[in-house]
Design a protein around this motif. Structure first.
Motif, mmCIF file in Angstrom:
data_model
loop_
_atom_site.group_PDB
_atom_site.id
_atom_site.type_symbol
_atom_site.label_atom_id
_atom_site.label_comp_id
_atom_site.label_asym_id
_atom_site.label_seq_id
_atom_site.Cartn_x
_atom_site.Cartn_y
_atom_site.Cartn_z
ATOM 1 N N LEU A 1 0.829 -1.208 0.000
ATOM 2 C CA LEU A 1 0.000 0.000 0.000
ATOM 3 C C LEU A 1 0.865 1.259 0.000
ATOM 4 N N VAL A 2 1.911 1.268 0.792
ATOM 5 C CA VAL A 2 2.823 2.412 0.816
ATOM 6 C C VAL A 2 3.502 2.582 -0.538
ATOM 7 N N LEU A 3 3.935 1.469 -1.128
ATOM 8 C CA LEU A 3 4.568 1.538 -2.443
ATOM 9 C C LEU A 3 3.616 2.058 -3.504
ATOM 10 N N VAL A 4 2.353 1.629 -3.458
ATOM 11 C CA VAL A 4 1.354 2.088 -4.436
ATOM 12 C C VAL A 4 1.125 3.586 -4.276
ATOM 13 N N PHE A 5 1.023 4.066 -3.040
ATOM 14 C CA PHE A 5 0.835 5.496 -2.819
ATOM 15 C C PHE A 5 2.025 6.304 -3.324
ATOM 16 N N ILE A 6 3.231 5.807 -3.107
ATOM 17 C CA ILE A 6 4.425 6.505 -3.582
ATOM 18 C C ILE A 6 4.436 6.559 -5.108
ATOM 19 N N VAL A 7 4.150 5.433 -5.751
ATOM 20 C CA VAL A 7 4.160 5.389 -7.213
ATOM 21 C C VAL A 7 3.042 6.267 -7.793
ATOM 22 N N PHE A 8 1.851 6.205 -7.217
ATOM 23 C CA PHE A 8 0.762 7.054 -7.720
ATOM 24 C C PHE A 8 1.059 8.532 -7.505
ATOM 25 N N GLY A 9 1.772 8.871 -6.448
ATOM 26 C CA GLY A 9 2.179 10.257 -6.236
ATOM 27 C C GLY A 9 3.144 10.731 -7.301
ATOM 28 N N GLN A 10 3.985 9.835 -7.775
ATOM 29 C CA GLN A 10 4.940 10.196 -8.819
ATOM 30 C C GLN A 10 4.303 10.242 -10.210
ATOM 31 N N LEU A 11 3.157 9.599 -10.376
ATOM 32 C CA LEU A 11 2.514 9.516 -11.691
ATOM 33 C C LEU A 11 1.291 10.423 -11.810
ATOM 34 N N GLU A 12 1.307 11.556 -11.114
ATOM 35 C CA GLU A 12 0.169 12.465 -11.180
ATOM 36 C C GLU A 12 -0.059 13.016 -12.587
ATOM 37 N N PHE A 13 0.990 13.133 -13.377
ATOM 38 C CA PHE A 13 0.856 13.682 -14.719
ATOM 39 C C PHE A 13 0.054 12.767 -15.645
ATOM 40 N N LEU A 14 -0.156 11.519 -15.242
ATOM 41 C CA LEU A 14 -0.953 10.589 -16.050
ATOM 42 C C LEU A 14 -2.431 10.600 -15.672
ATOM 43 N N ALA A 15 -2.837 11.464 -14.745
ATOM 44 C CA ALA A 15 -4.220 11.498 -14.272
ATOM 45 C C ALA A 15 -5.234 11.725 -15.395
ATOM 46 N N PRO A 16 -4.970 12.567 -16.394
ATOM 47 C CA PRO A 16 -5.964 12.725 -17.457
ATOM 48 C C PRO A 16 -6.188 11.444 -18.283
ATOM 49 N N TYR A 17 -5.247 10.537 -18.260
ATOM 50 C CA TYR A 17 -5.332 9.317 -19.067
ATOM 51 C C TYR A 17 -5.697 8.082 -18.240
ATOM 52 N N LYS A 18 -6.176 8.274 -17.007
ATOM 53 C CA LYS A 18 -6.419 7.123 -16.136
ATOM 54 C C LYS A 18 -7.487 6.191 -16.682
ATOM 55 N N GLY A 19 -8.487 6.693 -17.377
ATOM 56 C CA GLY A 19 -9.506 5.833 -17.975
ATOM 57 C C GLY A 19 -8.918 4.931 -19.052
ATOM 58 N N LEU A 20 -8.098 5.491 -19.900
ATOM 59 C CA LEU A 20 -7.453 4.718 -20.961
ATOM 60 C C LEU A 20 -6.492 3.686 -20.383
ATOM 61 N N ILE A 21 -5.712 4.099 -19.397
ATOM 62 C CA ILE A 21 -4.753 3.177 -18.777
ATOM 63 C C ILE A 21 -5.480 2.050 -18.062
ATOM 64 N N ALA A 22 -6.551 2.375 -17.334
ATOM 65 C CA ALA A 22 -7.298 1.346 -16.608
ATOM 66 C C ALA A 22 -7.965 0.369 -17.571
ATOM 67 N N ALA A 23 -8.474 0.877 -18.680
ATOM 68 C CA ALA A 23 -9.144 -0.006 -19.639
ATOM 69 C C ALA A 23 -8.168 -0.967 -20.303
ATOM 70 N N ARG A 24 -6.991 -0.488 -20.636
ATOM 71 C CA ARG A 24 -6.054 -1.326 -21.374
ATOM 72 C C ARG A 24 -5.163 -2.197 -20.481
ATOM 73 N N TYR A 25 -4.753 -1.683 -19.351
ATOM 74 C CA TYR A 25 -3.710 -2.342 -18.574
ATOM 75 C C TYR A 25 -4.142 -2.748 -17.177
ATOM 76 N N LEU A 26 -5.435 -2.809 -16.921
ATOM 77 C CA LEU A 26 -5.912 -3.117 -15.577
ATOM 78 C C LEU A 26 -5.411 -4.479 -15.088
ATOM 79 N N TRP A 27 -5.586 -5.515 -15.894
ATOM 80 C CA TRP A 27 -5.209 -6.863 -15.453
ATOM 81 C C TRP A 27 -3.698 -7.039 -15.368
ATOM 82 N N THR A 28 -2.962 -6.300 -16.189
ATOM 83 C CA THR A 28 -1.500 -6.343 -16.090
ATOM 84 C C THR A 28 -1.042 -5.707 -14.779
ATOM 85 N N ILE A 29 -1.648 -4.583 -14.429
ATOM 86 C CA ILE A 29 -1.302 -3.906 -13.174
ATOM 87 C C ILE A 29 -1.703 -4.761 -11.977
#
Length: 98
Positions: A14-42
């Motif tokens: 959980l701590v690692l996920v929060f750190i990584v999501f904090g670093q990837l704020e610039f991808l927030a506009p594309y979260k729908g596309l990323i979740a649709a394509r790469y959800l199961w990989t993540i």
């Protein structure tokens, strides 16, 4: 020991996920596309990381907390078979069960 290892692995992940999501704020506009394509990989990657962390924490806890357990148990078994034991009730029960 298993529950403690799982809890520690989950909290670390959980701590690692929060750190990584904090670093990837610039991808927030594309979260729908990323979740649709790469959800199961993540999800698969997170499960593998959790299992690896769990294995590491379980191994460390067994190594640290179960040192010389066999020798200690053998010592208790020898004490129970002596006639002048401190735990006479347990040695009487042991004699009845045999």
């Amino acid at each position: 020991m298993i529950a403690n290892s799982a809890f520690l692995a989950a909290m670390t992940l959980l701590v690692l996920v929060f750190i990584v999501f904090g670093q990837l704020e610039f991808l927030a506009p594309y979260k729908g596309l990323i979740a649709a394509r790469y959800l199961w990989t993540i999800v698969g990657a997170l499960v593998l990381i959790f299992l690896n962390l769990f294995g590491i924490f379980y191994l460390v806890s067994r190594t640290l907390f179960l040192k010389e357990t066999g020798r200690k148990l053998a010592h208790v078994e020898k004490l129970l078979h002596t006639p002048d034991t401190v735990v006479s009730d347990l040695s009487e029960r042991l004699a009845r069960d045999e």
